[in-house]
Design a protein around this motif. Structure first.
Motif, PDB file in Angstrom:
ATOM      1  N   ALA A  23      27.728  43.062  37.761  1.00 33.45           N
ATOM      2  CA  ALA A  23      28.775  42.899  38.747  1.00 33.45           C
ATOM      3  C   ALA A  23      28.126  42.867  40.045  1.00 33.45           C
TER       4      ALA A  23
ATOM      5  N   ALA B 132      39.017  42.646  32.360  1.00 31.39           N
ATOM      6  CA  ALA B 132      38.760  42.483  33.901  1.00 31.39           C
ATOM      7  C   ALA B 132      38.077  43.948  34.348  1.00 31.39           C
ATOM      8  N   PHE B 133      36.848  43.419  35.003  1.00 29.48           N
ATOM      9  CA  PHE B 133      35.981  44.380  35.658  1.00 29.48           C
ATOM     10  C   PHE B 133      35.847  44.320  37.221  1.00 29.48           C
ATOM     11  N   GLU B 134      35.784  45.313  37.942  1.00 29.92           N
ATOM     12  CA  GLU B 134      35.622  45.134  39.508  1.00 29.92           C
ATOM     13  C   GLU B 134      34.092  44.460  39.742  1.00 29.92           C
ATOM     14  N   HIS B 135      34.250  43.385  40.268  1.00 30.27           N
ATOM     15  CA  HIS B 135      33.023  42.611  40.761  1.00 30.27           C
ATOM     16  C   HIS B 135      32.873  42.861  42.084  1.00 30.27           C
ATOM     17  N   TYR B 136      31.672  43.747  42.341  1.00 31.12           N
ATOM     18  CA  TYR B 136      31.251  44.529  43.848  1.00 31.12           C
ATOM     19  C   TYR B 136      30.832  42.992  44.659  1.00 31.12           C
TER      20      TYR B 136
ATOM     21  N   GLY C 252      33.846  40.350  44.904  1.00 30.78           N
ATOM     22  CA  GLY C 252      35.386  41.039  45.368  1.00 30.78           C
ATOM     23  C   GLY C 252      36.393  40.739  44.475  1.00 30.78           C
ATOM     24  N   GLY C 253      37.219  41.798  44.176  1.00 27.56           N
ATOM     25  CA  GLY C 253      38.220  41.996  43.026  1.00 27.56           C
ATOM     26  C   GLY C 253      37.765  42.080  41.662  1.00 27.56           C
ATOM     27  N   LYS C 254      38.609  41.832  40.962  1.00 30.90           N
ATOM     28  CA  LYS C 254      38.246  42.025  39.468  1.00 30.90           C
ATOM     29  C   LYS C 254      38.203  40.606  38.821  1.00 30.90           C
ATOM     30  N   GLN C 255      37.248  40.558  37.794  1.00 29.03           N
ATOM     31  CA  GLN C 255      37.060  39.131  37.341  1.00 29.03           C
ATOM     32  C   GLN C 255      37.042  39.542  35.715  1.00 29.03           C
ATOM     33  N   ASP C 256      37.427  38.518  34.738  1.00 34.71           N
ATOM     34  CA  ASP C 256      37.354  38.616  33.352  1.00 34.71           C
ATOM     35  C   ASP C 256      36.061  38.449  33.015  1.00 34.71           C
TER      36      ASP C 256
END
Length: 217
Positions: A10, A121-125, A128-132
């Motif tokens: 991420a 869904a994981f936080e994508h640094y 930005g925001g969460k992505q599956d």
């Protein structure tokens, strides 16, 4: 000599550590490739796909120095172990060894939810925001050795305050490498970005030993 940076989970090629190392390598006269391992989609990310991306990026038999952060560190070690003679040296920062089993343990009940839904869904640094992310990531991770053991000289830099990847994993990897790896432990967390100039002071002497800058003609 090719130099390649593999970013962490991420994260992305614009990470502060990757960009800092790229700038330092340019001062040596070397270039650093920073592929975006999220492409073509974060949802379809797997270790197998990352290894294939490296294969496509590094055809032939030109010597390579690989840098890997966290998941990128595990992937770099796995690629090097499976392709003897290709990698001149490895620099692994908080490498995510024991990837599949450790990830499943850390997730606890969420791992079952992930498996049931097929996505989580994981936080994508970097984005930005969460992505599956597909469950295929975890299933694929279980296919690989917990501690890939490349034949090349390896520098491992591990934070003693890391609460994502246990410092004991870096110690175990170094032990199993039987003299081919050296371990530097720093009083930092998983990101290892608290003192980037200090980090480079650990990396540069290692590179001078195993991947020295070209001698001017």
């Amino acid at each position: 000599m090719r130099f390649v940076w593999l970013h962490g989970f991420a994260s992305g090629p614009t990470s502060s550590k990757g960009q800092f190392v790229r700038a330092r390598l340019r001062e040596r006269g070397d270039d650093l490739l920073l592929p975006d391992l999220n492409e073509p989609s974060f949802f379809g990310l797997t270790v197998s796909r990352m290894l294939a991306q490296l294969d496509a990026l590094l055809p032939g038999d030109e010597p390579v120095v690989l840098f890997g952060s966290s998941l990128g560190g595990f992937t770099a070690a796995t690629w090097a172990a499976g392709r003897p003679g290709r990698v001149r040296a490895l620099v692994l920062l908080a490498p995510a060894f024991d990837l599949g089993p450790r990830w499943e343990r850390r997730m606890g009940n969420d791992a079952a939810r992930w498996r049931g839904a097929g996505r989580f869904a994981f936080e994508h640094y970097a984005r930005g925001g969460k992505q599956d992310l597909s469950m295929a990531f975890l299933d694929d991770a279980h296919r690989y050795d917990a501690f890939p053991l490349p034949g090349c000289p390896t520098l491992v830099i591990q934070g003693t305050l890391d609460d994502v990847v246990e410092p004991s994993l870096a110690r175990e990897f170094t032990r199993r490498m039987e003299g081919r790896a050296e371990l530097v432990e720093l009083p930092e967390g998983h990101e290892l970005n608290g003192d980037l100039p200090g980090l480079w002071k650990r990396i540069e002497p290692f590179l001078e030993r195993y991947a020295p800058r070209p001698t001017p003609k």
